[in-house]
Design a protein around this motif. Structure first.
Motif, PDB file in Angstrom:
ATOM      1  N   ARG A  51      -8.301  -6.616  -8.729  1.00 40.48           N
ATOM      2  CA  ARG A  51      -7.919  -5.250  -9.115  1.00 40.48           C
ATOM      3  C   ARG A  51      -7.653  -4.406  -7.854  1.00 40.48           C
ATOM      4  O   ARG A  51      -6.672  -3.669  -7.781  1.00 40.48           O
ATOM      5  N   ASP A  52      -8.539  -4.545  -6.839  1.00 37.20           N
ATOM      6  CA  ASP A  52      -8.360  -3.760  -5.607  1.00 37.20           C
ATOM      7  C   ASP A  52      -7.049  -4.113  -4.903  1.00 37.20           C
ATOM      8  O   ASP A  52      -6.372  -3.243  -4.361  1.00 37.20           O
ATOM      9  N   ILE A  53      -6.717  -5.407  -4.917  1.00 34.29           N
ATOM     10  CA  ILE A  53      -5.433  -5.824  -4.315  1.00 34.29           C
ATOM     11  C   ILE A  53      -4.287  -5.155  -5.076  1.00 34.29           C
ATOM     12  O   ILE A  53      -3.348  -4.624  -4.487  1.00 34.29           O
ATOM     13  N   GLY A  54      -4.405  -5.163  -6.398  1.00 32.16           N
ATOM     14  CA  GLY A  54      -3.369  -4.557  -7.245  1.00 32.16           C
ATOM     15  C   GLY A  54      -3.226  -3.068  -6.977  1.00 32.16           C
ATOM     16  O   GLY A  54      -2.110  -2.545  -6.847  1.00 32.16           O
ATOM     17  N   LEU A  55      -4.364  -2.374  -6.869  1.00 36.06           N
ATOM     18  CA  LEU A  55      -4.320  -0.927  -6.613  1.00 36.06           C
ATOM     19  C   LEU A  55      -3.691  -0.645  -5.252  1.00 36.06           C
ATOM     20  O   LEU A  55      -2.917   0.295  -5.087  1.00 36.06           O
ATOM     21  N   SER A  56      -4.035  -1.500  -4.282  1.00 32.74           N
ATOM     22  CA  SER A  56      -3.473  -1.332  -2.935  1.00 32.74           C
ATOM     23  C   SER A  56      -1.952  -1.504  -2.975  1.00 32.74           C
ATOM     24  O   SER A  56      -1.212  -0.725  -2.363  1.00 32.74           O
ATOM     25  N   TYR A  57      -1.491  -2.503  -3.703  1.00 36.35           N
ATOM     26  CA  TYR A  57      -0.039  -2.745  -3.805  1.00 36.35           C
ATOM     27  C   TYR A  57       0.652  -1.544  -4.468  1.00 36.35           C
ATOM     28  O   TYR A  57       1.697  -1.088  -4.019  1.00 36.35           O
ATOM     29  N   ARG A  58       0.045  -1.035  -5.523  1.00 37.69           N
ATOM     30  CA  ARG A  58       0.656   0.105  -6.235  1.00 37.69           C
ATOM     31  C   ARG A  58       0.745   1.325  -5.333  1.00 37.69           C
ATOM     32  O   ARG A  58       1.693   2.104  -5.398  1.00 37.69           O
ATOM     33  N   HIS A  59      -0.271   1.462  -4.457  1.00 40.02           N
ATOM     34  CA  HIS A  59      -0.259   2.583  -3.519  1.00 40.02           C
ATOM     35  C   HIS A  59       0.846   2.397  -2.468  1.00 40.02           C
ATOM     36  O   HIS A  59       1.528   3.350  -2.101  1.00 40.02           O
ATOM     37  N   GLU A  60       0.993   1.165  -2.014  1.00 38.75           N
ATOM     38  CA  GLU A  60       1.972   0.898  -0.944  1.00 38.75           C
ATOM     39  C   GLU A  60       3.410   0.813  -1.447  1.00 38.75           C
ATOM     40  O   GLU A  60       4.351   1.030  -0.685  1.00 38.75           O
ATOM     41  N   VAL A  61       3.548   0.435  -2.714  1.00 41.50           N
ATOM     42  CA  VAL A  61       4.905   0.325  -3.272  1.00 41.50           C
ATOM     43  C   VAL A  61       4.995   1.235  -4.507  1.00 41.50           C
ATOM     44  O   VAL A  61       5.011   0.767  -5.651  1.00 41.50           O
ATOM     45  N   PRO A  62       5.039   2.541  -4.262  1.00 44.60           N
ATOM     46  CA  PRO A  62       4.961   3.488  -5.402  1.00 44.60           C
ATOM     47  C   PRO A  62       6.108   3.323  -6.392  1.00 44.60           C
ATOM     48  O   PRO A  62       5.937   3.621  -7.582  1.00 44.60           O
ATOM     49  N   GLU A  63       7.260   2.841  -5.918  1.00 44.30           N
ATOM     50  CA  GLU A  63       8.400   2.694  -6.839  1.00 44.30           C
ATOM     51  C   GLU A  63       8.145   1.617  -7.905  1.00 44.30           C
ATOM     52  O   GLU A  63       8.876   1.532  -8.890  1.00 44.30           O
ATOM     53  N   GLU A  64       7.117   0.803  -7.705  1.00 49.65           N
ATOM     54  CA  GLU A  64       6.797  -0.211  -8.724  1.00 49.65           C
ATOM     55  C   GLU A  64       5.524   0.137  -9.495  1.00 49.65           C
ATOM     56  O   GLU A  64       4.980  -0.688 -10.222  1.00 49.65           O
ATOM     57  N   ASN A  65       5.047   1.364  -9.312  1.00 49.11           N
ATOM     58  CA  ASN A  65       3.760   1.742  -9.891  1.00 49.11           C
ATOM     59  C   ASN A  65       3.875   2.107 -11.376  1.00 49.11           C
ATOM     60  O   ASN A  65       3.482   3.188 -11.799  1.00 49.11           O
ATOM     61  N   GLU A  66       4.471   1.212 -12.127  1.00 46.44           N
ATOM     62  CA  GLU A  66       4.577   1.405 -13.587  1.00 46.44           C
ATOM     63  C   GLU A  66       4.405   0.057 -14.246  1.00 46.44           C
ATOM     64  O   GLU A  66       4.965  -0.950 -13.784  1.00 46.44           O
ATOM     65  N   ARG A  67       3.677   0.058 -15.329  1.00 42.65           N
ATOM     66  CA  ARG A  67       3.389  -1.211 -16.012  1.00 42.65           C
ATOM     67  C   ARG A  67       4.670  -1.921 -16.450  1.00 42.65           C
ATOM     68  O   ARG A  67       4.852  -3.109 -16.181  1.00 42.65           O
TER      69      ARG A  67
END
Lengths: 132, 513
Positions: A51-67
């Motif tokens: 989950r933490d890896i996922g949250l980190s990715y969403r933070h770093e790649v905001p354009e993909e931060n949607e389910r």
């Protein structure tokens, strides 16, 4: 001293035998099917770490931060064709496996929480973080 | 023969053909090449045959920059030098170490690996290594269980290491030197000054001193400085009566380009299936390997060299970094602390039995090549030692390239482990911020002092030429790792001995002429 070693040894055996059970539980009870199961990484990381890896990715790649966006990206093959989300586990697993291999080969990798992952694996973690 | 320099009458003059200053791996290797000949070799050692704290204190000095070990305990000051406690790991410098690399300032040797190869072979005898064979395939033919990781050979290869027992030069050569008629070993003979002729084109004599207060002069046809990087630079800089910047220092290069091998915990290797990784785990007296990036990829990424060793993560996590454990002024105390730390970190017998020496996670440690940096340097302190010599000061400094290289090597290793489908790699926390150029606080030096009298055909870029002769001084030479223009990513002892044997051959030719 010997008794202490014995107790530590027993504890080690119990802990060691628990690892496959935890992993089994983890990889089979994840919500969202194969799309949110980074199969290789799940051998080494628990749910919280993924989950933490996922949250980190969403933070770093905001354009993909949607389910929906993540699902669409995961289901799209290298020719840009989208695979039906209702496909069998086998089809989705094969699709993801092929994409992960290709991405490692092409250097399409990211580093999240220190892990060197293919983009697809990172997206799987990101999608998992929505469900968890 | 052996002479204790505390005994002869004060202000004696000692005459010889060759005077070698320093009796460690380099100095002894050169001296032994003259047994038995008619050449009178004066071999000067600052200490005796055993550790003495008063003598060791002559090596004390301050450090700044990247944290370093206490200088007093970073080298041994008695006959045999630091081979008195070295680990014995030996390998050869890769061809790329010798090459001029456009992306690394001041890189390149005025010789190739091929030039040094015959001397590497000879150095195997000095270090009791056995046959000189660094070809992994040959070893794998002898023992097929030495399997290498299935990584793409365009990216990574397995670099072979051999082990010296380790040879303690003090033990191996004490009687040989003492019984030799033409090698005159003087113990307690610390060089405190080198005097040149009037136009500074040749050395006339060196002055030695010990704590009895006695001084002696040594005259010879040729002089060889073989005290390792810090002391070689210190002696040249302190010989400043005739030239204020020190001898051989017309271009302000002496003391500069101090290099080390930075040893950094850089990541973890997680394997899908447990493995012993036997090839990478082997211990003396056999062969082992470490993972190295190919020269082609180093050039493509414009990075310096780095070689990765592995230990089971179970142990690696419990071993404190060496920079934390080697903190005392007394090297004997540090050795004890380190052995205790390793002993405490070892896996219990029960755990080893349960694991059958098979693991799925390994700590990755990268031994990094430090790139030549003129700001990383040895200078003189205003404080003096008991013999009146200014103490050495070390400023150890990296550029941003080393950190970038560490990160790149691990990132590419992670990709290639993924391509091979054998697991995943996790970078250590210290490498996770790609914008942080500083080396990690727990970066541990390898006790591999290099540079300070570096080799270059250009006197503005180096102190010695390709024959290790100090530019502008016809009879003064430097031996050992202080001459390395860049140091590669392997332990330097084998290369120190090889280069010293090459210098011995050169001096033989000069003596004949």
């Amino acid at each position: 001293m010997e008794r202490r070693k014995f107790v530590i040894g027993i504890a080690a055996i119990v802990a060691a035998s628990a690892i496959p059970i935890i992993n089994y539980r983890f990889s089979h009870l994840l919500p969202g099917g194969y799309l949110v199961r980074p199969m290789v990484l799940a051998n080494f990381c628990d749910k919280d770490a993924i989950r933490d890896i996922g949250l980190s990715y969403r933070h770093e790649v905001p354009e993909e931060n949607e389910r929906n966006k993540l699902e669409a990206l995961l289901l799209t093959n290298s020719e840009g064709i989208k695979v039906d989300s209702k496909s069998t586990d086998e089809v989705i697993s094969d699709l993801l496996g092929t994409k992960i291999k290709r991405e490692f080969k092409n250097g399409q990798t990211v580093i999240e929480n220190g892990w060197v992952l293919s983009e697809t694996e990172a997206r799987q973690c990101a999608l998992f973080s929505f469900y968890d | 023969m052996h002479i204790d320099a505390r005994i002869p009458e004060d202000e004696s003059t000692i005459e010889g053909d060759i005077c070698i200053i320093g009796a460690g791996a380099a100095g002894i290797s050169i001296a032994a090449e003259w047994i038995p000949t008619s050449c009178k070799v004066i071999l000067l050692e600052g200490g005796g045959f055993e550790y003495e704290d008063r003598v060791q204190d002559l090596y004390s000095g301050k450090t700044t920059g990247q944290p370093y070990y206490p200088l007093k305990s970073a080298r041994l000051h008695y006959f045999g030098g630091t081979t008195g406690h070295w680990g014995g790991m030996c390998s050869i410098f890769d061809p790329i170490t010798f090459q001029k690399r456009d992306w690394i300032n001041d890189s390149g040797w005025p010789m190739t690996q091929e030039d040094l190869m015959p001397y590497y072979e000879r150095a195997h005898n000095n270090l009791d290594i056995g046959i000189c064979d660094f070809n992994l395939e040959n070893w794998q033919k002898k023992d097929p269980s030495l399997e290498s990781l299935p990584l793409d050979k365009n990216f990574f290869w397995s670099k072979v290491w051999r082990y010296s027992p380790p040879t303690r030069f003090g033990t191996k050569y004490k009687d040989i030197i003492a019984q030799s008629k033409n090698i005159h070993l003087y113990t307690y003979a610390n060089v405190v000054d080198i005097k040149a002729n009037e136009n500074l084109s040749a050395v006339q004599e060196v002055t030695v001193k010990n704590y009895t207060g006695k001084t002696h002069k040594i005259t010879a046809k040729y002089f060889v400085l073989a005290c390792c990087s810090i002391q070689n630079a210190r002696i040249l800089l302190a010989s400043n009566k005739q030239s204020p910047n020190g001898l051989g220092n017309d271009h302000d290069v002496v003391g500069r380009y101090f290099m080390e091998n930075a040893e950094v915990r850089t990541g973890e290797l997680w394997l899908n299936e447990k493995s012993a990784l036997k090839l990478y785990m082997l211990r003396p007296p056999r062969v082992k390997a470490e993972i190295a990036m190919t020269a082609k990829k180093q050039a493509e990424y414009e990075i310096s060299n780095g070689i990765i060793s592995m230990i089971p993560l179970l142990w690696g996590k419990n071993i404190p970094p060496l920079i934390k454990t080697w903190a005392a002024e007394d090297p004997r105390k540090n050795l004890k602390t380190i052995s205790e730390a390793y002993e405490n970190a070892k896996e219990s017998k029960l755990s080893r039995f349960l694991n059958s020496k098979m693991y799925n996670s390994f700590q990755l440690v990268t031994r990094m090549e430090q790139i030549p940096n003129p700001l990383s340097r040895v200078t003189l302190d205003t404080e003096k030692d008991e013999l009146g010599m200014p103490r050495a000061m070390l400023h150890w400094e990296f550029t941003s390239m080393e950190k970038r290289s560490l990160r790149k090597i691990m990132e590419v290793l992670g990709q290639q482990v993924g391509v091979a489908g054998i697991g995943r790699v996790r970078l250590q926390e210290c490498l996770q911020d790609k914008n942080d150029p500083s080396m990690p606080a727990n970066t541990s030096p390898g006790w591999h002092h290099m540079g300070t009298t570096r080799m270059s055909d250009d006197p503005k870029k180096g102190v010695v030429d390709a024959n290790c002769k100090v530019h502008g001084i016809e009879n003064l030479f430097a031996a050992g790792s202080s001459c390395f223009p860049n140091g590669g990513a392997v332990n330097p002892t084998l290369s120190i001995v090889a280069l010293s044997l090459r210098l011995a051959d050169h001096l033989k030719k000069k003596m004949k002429a």
